[in-house]
Structures are given as structure tokens and as C-alpha cells.
Design an enzyme around this catalytic site. Structure first.
Site, PDB file in Angstrom:
ATOM      1  N   SER A  43      -2.499  45.389  35.648  1.00 58.20           N
ATOM      2  CA  SER A  43      -1.687  44.548  36.390  1.00 58.20           C
ATOM      3  C   SER A  43      -1.078  43.527  35.659  1.00 58.20           C
ATOM      4  O   SER A  43      -0.184  42.944  36.219  1.00 58.20           O
ATOM      5  CB  SER A  43      -2.752  44.097  37.518  1.00 58.20           C
ATOM      6  OG  SER A  43      -3.931  43.255  36.820  1.00 58.20           O
ATOM      7  N   ASP A 333      -3.389  33.943  41.737  1.00 61.67           N
ATOM      8  CA  ASP A 333      -4.054  34.409  42.718  1.00 61.67           C
ATOM      9  C   ASP A 333      -5.818  34.267  42.288  1.00 61.67           C
ATOM     10  O   ASP A 333      -6.445  34.940  42.910  1.00 61.67           O
ATOM     11  CB  ASP A 333      -3.770  35.589  43.127  1.00 61.67           C
ATOM     12  CG  ASP A 333      -3.769  36.517  41.903  1.00 61.67           C
ATOM     13  OD1 ASP A 333      -4.026  36.173  41.018  1.00 61.67           O
ATOM     14  OD2 ASP A 333      -3.196  37.834  42.180  1.00 61.67           O
ATOM     15  N   HIS A 336      -4.280  36.479  38.189  1.00 65.39           N
ATOM     16  CA  HIS A 336      -2.909  36.873  37.510  1.00 65.39           C
ATOM     17  C   HIS A 336      -2.349  35.553  37.290  1.00 65.39           C
ATOM     18  O   HIS A 336      -2.489  34.562  38.144  1.00 65.39           O
ATOM     19  CB  HIS A 336      -2.303  37.857  38.315  1.00 65.39           C
ATOM     20  CG  HIS A 336      -3.011  39.090  38.476  1.00 65.39           C
ATOM     21  ND1 HIS A 336      -3.638  39.088  39.643  1.00 65.39           N
ATOM     22  CD2 HIS A 336      -3.005  40.191  37.742  1.00 65.39           C
ATOM     23  CE1 HIS A 336      -4.194  40.589  39.720  1.00 65.39           C
ATOM     24  NE2 HIS A 336      -3.891  41.154  38.669  1.00 65.39           N
TER      25      HIS A 336
END
Length: 365
Positions: A43, A333, A336
């Protein structure tokens, strides 16, 4: 005698002009090489792979800062890889799994959120490498049939292959060991072996330029601080989990050693190790100096101080809210980084002070 001197002068004049022409031709050739990026990861660099691959909806507020829509990126805006593309004056990387409107002329992104180095989830590093092999072979087939919008053989040979993976392996190992250092460290060699095999395979298929990120300070993630009970002795001087960061540093030490080993093995390759950990930790430690606030709080989440993270109301879920000024937040969040923090990281990377050996993105073409 005059005739002889004149001949020598003419000879040297012609020689100098020839060298000048050759030099200009070489410079022109180098400047005409367009950067090509091929990325593997999780991610940290997923530009839509998980959205295309498993249909996982990642909508607003993700993407709110720059794209103003959900793109599959886990963040409020651009990722590190996006800023790399901007620096190289190229379009953002399309996910390999995107079937609708991909642009693979200047690169491709195999990264998928949740990916691991070990074969744990659906799109581990080994699967991404298999996808790359198929992508390269299929591209050559289509080019031989007349397609011109794909990477050719020379492009694959001159591409920069970027790898940023390992954080999910370490976190899963920490969870399995109840946050115990030794069992996690025992698993690190197997993680590094997968990265080694990946680089060796890309090299076998013609890759000669590699850009490898180490993993960041996992213990500074608001999510980790929120979901694990702890006391002050579990934290380092800036409030991050000691054990998380210690296993991250152990992994990074092994990754650096692996890069040195492969650099010795592949004499004709360039392999750069990038110390993302040091940049991110410095940002968390000296956040006020760089104009940021609350490094251990999620900008988008629920619960308020100290971490603004709750599994029952994560970013985008009912009850979650967004901080007043996302440009001053480091973590989006709970996991990240924000676009602002990613920009900070890239600016630091581009100084070349955190790459070993020292090398800039521009020098690969």
C-alpha cells in the site's frame, strides 16, 4: 614547411570537430532516453491495484487532497511513487491489474495493498514478479505485431525497478508473537530471501537498475499505538513502540546486507538502497521543525487524542472525521502517510543523502 603546418592544423581541426559531433550525439542520445519505472510493493506504492484486483472500494475521503476522488490509493493524495513520477516528468503509474484505461508506455505498477514478501496473501511479491514476467513477454509479442504503446525490449532493459515491501510481513509476525522481538527476527531471513529471488528474477529478464526502499518506523503508526496495550517502558523517547522499530531496524540491516551482496554478484547492475526509515523517523521526531503537528495521531479517524484511531470507525467509515489541516498532518489514516509527509520524504530522498550508494533518480537515464 608552411604546407606541413597547415595540414597539421587542418587535421586537428577536423579531429576536434569529429569529437564535438560525437560528444553532441552521445549527449543527445542520453537526453532522449525516457524514464521508465516498474514498481513492486504494497500500500505504500499501490496506485489502484487492490481496487482493480479485488474490487475493494477505496473512495473519498481517500484522495480528497489532490485527486478529489478515490483512486485506490490509501491516502489523502499523492504517494511517494507519484512524486517520483512528477520529478521525472512522466505520467503516474497505472496498476498492472487495471483493465479499463491503463497507460503502460512509461511504466507499470504491480504493487497491491496488503502485499507481503512472503507468500501469505493473494498478491505477494512472488506473484507480482510472475505478473511482471508475463507482462514483459506479452508486451514483446504485441510489439512484434505492431503495437507501439507498450514498453519495448530496450525499455525493459533501461527501466528502473523499484521495490518497497516487507512492512506487512513484520507486522503480521509481531501480532503472531504477541509483540515479541526474537520470533519476528527469526522470520526475517525468509522475508529477505523472497526479495532476493525477486531481484534475481528481474535481473534474469534483463533488469539492471534497482531502487530498493527499506521499511519505515512501524512503531510510530497511530494504529499500532492504539490497538496494543502498553506502558511508558514500551515506548521510545518520541513515543513510538520500541519493539516495532527494533524489528524494522533488524529487517533494514538485513536488507542493506542483501543489497550489498547482490551488488557484488551483479557487476553490471546498479542497485540503490534507500533509507526511508531514517527520513520518516526524523520527521516524527522533529515534526515541529518541519511545520507538522501531532505525529502520532491519525488525521482521518475517530477517538481524538492520543492517536485518533478506532477499529470500529476507521477512516471513511461512519463516525470518522478529518483533521482541520491535512497539510500539517503526518499520518493520514493511522497507517499511511499524508501527501504532505510523502512530499517531505521524496524531497529528502532527492538530496541523495539517504541512498547507498549515493545516486539520484535522474542519473539512471
Amino acid at each position: 614547411m608552411d604546407y606541413t603546418v597547415s595540414s597539421l592544423q587542418c587535421f586537428f581541426l577536423v579531429l576536434c570537430l569529429s569529437l564535438l559531433v560525437c560528444s553532441n550525439s552521445e549527449t543527445s542520445y542520453k537526453s532522449n532516453k525516457k524514464p521508465i519505472l516498474i514498481n513492486f510493493g504494497d500500500s505504500n506504492s499501490d496506485t489502484g491495484g487492490v481496487l482493480a484486483g479485488v474490487g475493494l472500494p477505496i473512495g473519498l475521503p481517500h484522495g480528497i487532497t489532490f485527486f478529489h476522488r478515490g483512486t485506490g490509493r490509501l491516502g489523502d493524495g499523492r504517494l511517494i511513487v507519484d512524486f517520483y513520477c512528477e520529478h521525472l516528468k512522466m505520467t503516474y503509474l497505472s496498476p498492472y491489474l487495471d483493465s479499463l484505461s491503463p497507460n503502460f508506455k512509461r511504466g507499470v505498477n504491480f504493487a497491491v495493498s496488503g502485499a507481503t514478501a512472503l507468500p501469505i496473501f493473494s498478491f505477494p511479491l512472488a506473484i507480482q514478479i510472475r505478473q511482471f514476467v508475463h507482462f514483459k513477454n506479452r508486451s514483446q509479442e504485441l510489439i512484434s505485431s505492431g503495437r507501439r504503446d507498450l514498453i519495448d525490449d530496450n525499455g525493459f532493459r533501461n527501466a528502473l525497478y523499484m521495490i518497497d515491501i516487507g512492512q506487512n510481513d513484520l507486522l503480521l509476525a509481531l501480532y503472531d508473537s504477541n509483540l515479541t522481538y526474537a520470533p519476528v527476527v527469526e522470520k526475517i531471513p525468509s522475508m529477505l530471501l523472497e526479495i532476493k529471488k525477486a531481484i534475481q528474477t528481474v535481473y534474469l529478464y534483463g533488469g539492471r537498475k534497482f531502487w530498493v526502499h527499506n521499511t519505515g518506523p512501524l512503531g510510530c503508526a497511530p494504529k499500532e499505538l492504539a490497538i496494543h496495550l502498553h506502558n511508558d517502558s514500551d515506548l521510545d523517547p518520541i513515543g513510538c513502540f520500541r519493539v516495532h522499530n527494533e524489528v524494522a531496524k533488524a529487517f533494514n540491516k538485513g536488507l542493506l546486507s542483501l543489497c550489498n551482496e547482490l551488488r557484488s554478484q551483479f557487476k553490471d547492475a546498479t542497485l540503490v538502497y534507500v533509507d526511508i526509515y531514517s527520513i520518516k523517523y526524523k520527521l516524527s521526531a522533529d515534526f515541529k521543525l518541519y511545520g507538522f503537528v501531532d505525529p502520532l495521531m491519525a488525521c482521518c479517524g475517530y477517538g481524538g487524542r492520543p492517536n485518533n484511531y478506532d477499529r470500529k470507525a476507521t477512516c471513511g467509515q461512519p463516525g470518522s472525521t478529518i483533521c482541520r489541516d491535512v497539510t500539517k498532518a503526518i499520518v493520514w489514516d493511522g497507517v499511511h502517510y499524508t501527501e504532505a509527509a510523502n512530499r517531505f520524504v521524496v524531497d529528502a530522498v532527492l538530496t541523495n543523502r539517504y541512498s547507498y550508494p549515493k545516486n539520484s533518480l535522474d542519473r539512471f537515464w
